[in-house]
Write an enzyme that holds these catalytic residues in place. Structure first.
Site, PDB file in Angstrom:
ATOM      1  N   HIS A   1       1.151  -1.557  -0.267  1.00  0.00           N
ATOM      2  CA  HIS A   1      -0.590   0.247  -0.535  1.00  0.00           C
ATOM      3  C   HIS A   1       0.209   1.165  -0.078  1.00  0.00           C
ATOM      4  O   HIS A   1       0.757   2.178   0.437  1.00  0.00           O
ATOM      5  CB  HIS A   1      -1.274  -0.273   1.418  1.00  0.00           C
ATOM      6  CG  HIS A   1      -2.204  -1.423   0.895  1.00  0.00           C
ATOM      7  ND1 HIS A   1      -3.484  -1.171   0.616  1.00  0.00           N
ATOM      8  CD2 HIS A   1      -2.606  -2.496   1.500  1.00  0.00           C
ATOM      9  CE1 HIS A   1      -3.910  -1.511  -0.068  1.00  0.00           C
ATOM     10  NE2 HIS A   1      -3.776  -2.200   1.393  1.00  0.00           N
TER      11      HIS A   1
ATOM     12  N   ASP B   1       0.573  -4.930   5.894  1.00  0.00           N
ATOM     13  CA  ASP B   1      -1.135  -5.609   4.187  1.00  0.00           C
ATOM     14  C   ASP B   1      -0.161  -5.498   3.397  1.00  0.00           C
ATOM     15  O   ASP B   1      -0.335  -4.686   2.944  1.00  0.00           O
ATOM     16  CB  ASP B   1      -1.952  -5.657   5.721  1.00  0.00           C
ATOM     17  CG  ASP B   1      -2.488  -3.620   4.964  1.00  0.00           C
ATOM     18  OD1 ASP B   1      -1.097  -2.870   4.954  1.00  0.00           O
ATOM     19  OD2 ASP B   1      -3.273  -3.828   4.425  1.00  0.00           O
ATOM     20  N   GLU B   2      -1.264  -6.908   2.915  1.00  0.00           N
ATOM     21  CA  GLU B   2      -1.767  -6.541   1.325  1.00  0.00           C
ATOM     22  C   GLU B   2      -0.172  -6.599   0.662  1.00  0.00           C
ATOM     23  O   GLU B   2      -0.333  -5.572  -0.229  1.00  0.00           O
ATOM     24  CB  GLU B   2      -3.183  -5.698   1.107  1.00  0.00           C
ATOM     25  CG  GLU B   2      -3.949  -6.850   1.889  1.00  0.00           C
ATOM     26  CD  GLU B   2      -5.417  -5.795   1.630  1.00  0.00           C
ATOM     27  OE1 GLU B   2      -5.081  -4.531   0.990  1.00  0.00           O
ATOM     28  OE2 GLU B   2      -6.238  -6.447   1.355  1.00  0.00           O
ATOM     29  N   VAL B   3       1.223  -6.820   0.591  1.00  0.00           N
ATOM     30  CA  VAL B   3       1.645  -6.891   0.398  1.00  0.00           C
ATOM     31  C   VAL B   3       1.636  -7.555  -1.015  1.00  0.00           C
ATOM     32  O   VAL B   3       2.599  -8.606  -1.534  1.00  0.00           O
ATOM     33  CB  VAL B   3       2.670  -7.185   0.850  1.00  0.00           C
ATOM     34  CG1 VAL B   3       4.733  -7.091   0.019  1.00  0.00           C
ATOM     35  CG2 VAL B   3       3.302  -6.918   2.461  1.00  0.00           C
ATOM     36  N   PHE B   4       1.443  -7.429  -1.911  1.00  0.00           N
ATOM     37  CA  PHE B   4       1.228  -7.533  -3.209  1.00  0.00           C
ATOM     38  C   PHE B   4       2.072  -7.972  -4.399  1.00  0.00           C
ATOM     39  O   PHE B   4       2.869  -6.977  -4.108  1.00  0.00           O
ATOM     40  CB  PHE B   4      -0.306  -7.007  -4.173  1.00  0.00           C
ATOM     41  CG  PHE B   4      -1.902  -6.993  -3.204  1.00  0.00           C
ATOM     42  CD1 PHE B   4      -1.737  -8.191  -2.629  1.00  0.00           C
ATOM     43  CD2 PHE B   4      -1.992  -6.032  -3.362  1.00  0.00           C
ATOM     44  CE1 PHE B   4      -3.227  -8.648  -1.729  1.00  0.00           C
ATOM     45  CE2 PHE B   4      -2.891  -5.529  -2.355  1.00  0.00           C
ATOM     46  CZ  PHE B   4      -4.039  -6.697  -2.353  1.00  0.00           C
TER      47      PHE B   4
END
Length: 331
Positions: A76, A132-135
């Site tokens: 993010h 979070d959400e380390v795509f």
């Protein structure tokens, strides 16, 4: 602790509006705010590219609200990586959402960001590092080469980066406690606290936003984190911003049920004597990510916030009375 999440990455409210809201938060039972600044933080020097002036410290202090800053340190980070200046720090060149943990400049940049954030929050007891959400982690060529050389995996790569961030914070700011979203930790099958070294100084924040989530599954995660050496745990609910990326109104019953589910988890914490429950953050997302459209804005979500906060303070009896009075009827 009962923290109200203030998401500034979309339609950030004016200070004049917060002057009205902060006293209300305090009266409703909040004792802190979790401020997600993104590019609304007044960065300076080399980071002026990310800068936007914003002041809320004094206002929070007047209303006895502790400020917990949230600075994203892995995923993010579109507000950083969208700039050509920092494009080379992307995990995958096409996507500006996740940092490449193998480039030395990544940690240097994060140290600068964290230092500026903490210089403005000298009285804060906690800092939230996102994480979070380390795509797309592991999809970049540097990551693939690292996995090949070290016989590692994405989980170990993730923990190595978080360890560097946490170590910098605790060495630079004695006594400061670190919070981090837990969704990436859930995916790590074999989690070794001795190897990662983060459990001593960081606390996972378990977030679930559905109205009737599986409380037994939450218990399994709590047990996992206790076994991994974490000393404390936080939870995260939602009072708005989780029912659709372009939501225009807040479904009160949906969010009330989410908090009733969290009350069950909180009441069952005696089953986990080796880990301490420290607090809950009531999230109120303004948009799902830096490039998303706006979901319902903070003013629209105030009634939901009031019901959810008071439910946490006074229990499900108050929630039942609110529904009986017609507050929770969906539009």
């Amino acid at each position: 602790m009962r923290l109200v999440h203030l998401d500034l990455k979309g339609a950030a409210p004016k200070v004049s509006f917060l002057e009205q809201v902060f006293p209300l938060l305090s009266k409703l039972g909040a004792n802190g705010i979790l401020v997600e600044y993104e590019d609304m933080f007044p960065f300076k020097g080399e980071l002026e590219t990310l800068k936007s002036p914003y002041k809320i410290q004094q206002l929070a202090a007047l209303n006895k609200l502790e400020v917990v800053p949230l600075a994203q340190t892995f995923g993010h980070v579109e507000f950083i990586l969208k700039h050509d200046k920092y494009r080379y720090l992307r995990e995958v060149e096409r996507f500006p959402n996740s940092l490449n943990p193998h480039v030395p400049d990544t940690l240097s940049l994060l140290k600068s960001i964290l230092s500026q954030v903490m210089d403005k929050h000298r009285h804060s007891s906690w800092i939230h590092i996102g994480a979070d959400e380390v795509f797309h982690l592991g999809e970049g060529m540097d990551s693939k080469n690292w996995i090949s050389r070290s016989s590692g995996d994405v989980g170990k790569m993730y923990l190595n980066h978080i360890k560097e961030v946490v170590n910098f914070i605790v060495n630079q700011y004695k006594g400061l406690q670190v919070l981090m979203w837990d969704d990436m930790l859930r995916k790590i099958r074999f989690f070794c606290p001795a190897e990662s070294g983060i459990a001593t100084h960081a606390s996972p924040v378990l977030w679930f936003y559905a109205p009737d989530f599986d409380t037994e599954q939450i218990g399994k995660f709590i047990s996992k984190y206790a076994d991994s050496g974490f000393k404390s745990v936080w939870f995260a609910s939602a009072f708005k911003g989780t029912t659709g990326p372009a939501q225009g109104w807040t479904p009160l019953n949906y969010h009330l049920k989410n908090h009733l589910s969290w009350l069950k988890v909180i009441q069952a914490m005696s089953k986990f004597p080796f880990i301490k429950f420290q607090g809950i953050a009531l999230t109120g997302w303004q948009r799902y990510d830096h490039y998303s459209v706006l979901c319902e804005l903070l003013p629209v979500g105030i009634p939901s916030l009031a019901i959810c906060l008071q439910t946490l303070v006074n229990g499900e009896g108050l929630a039942a009375r609110a529904c009986k009075a017609g507050w929770c009827q969906q539009a």
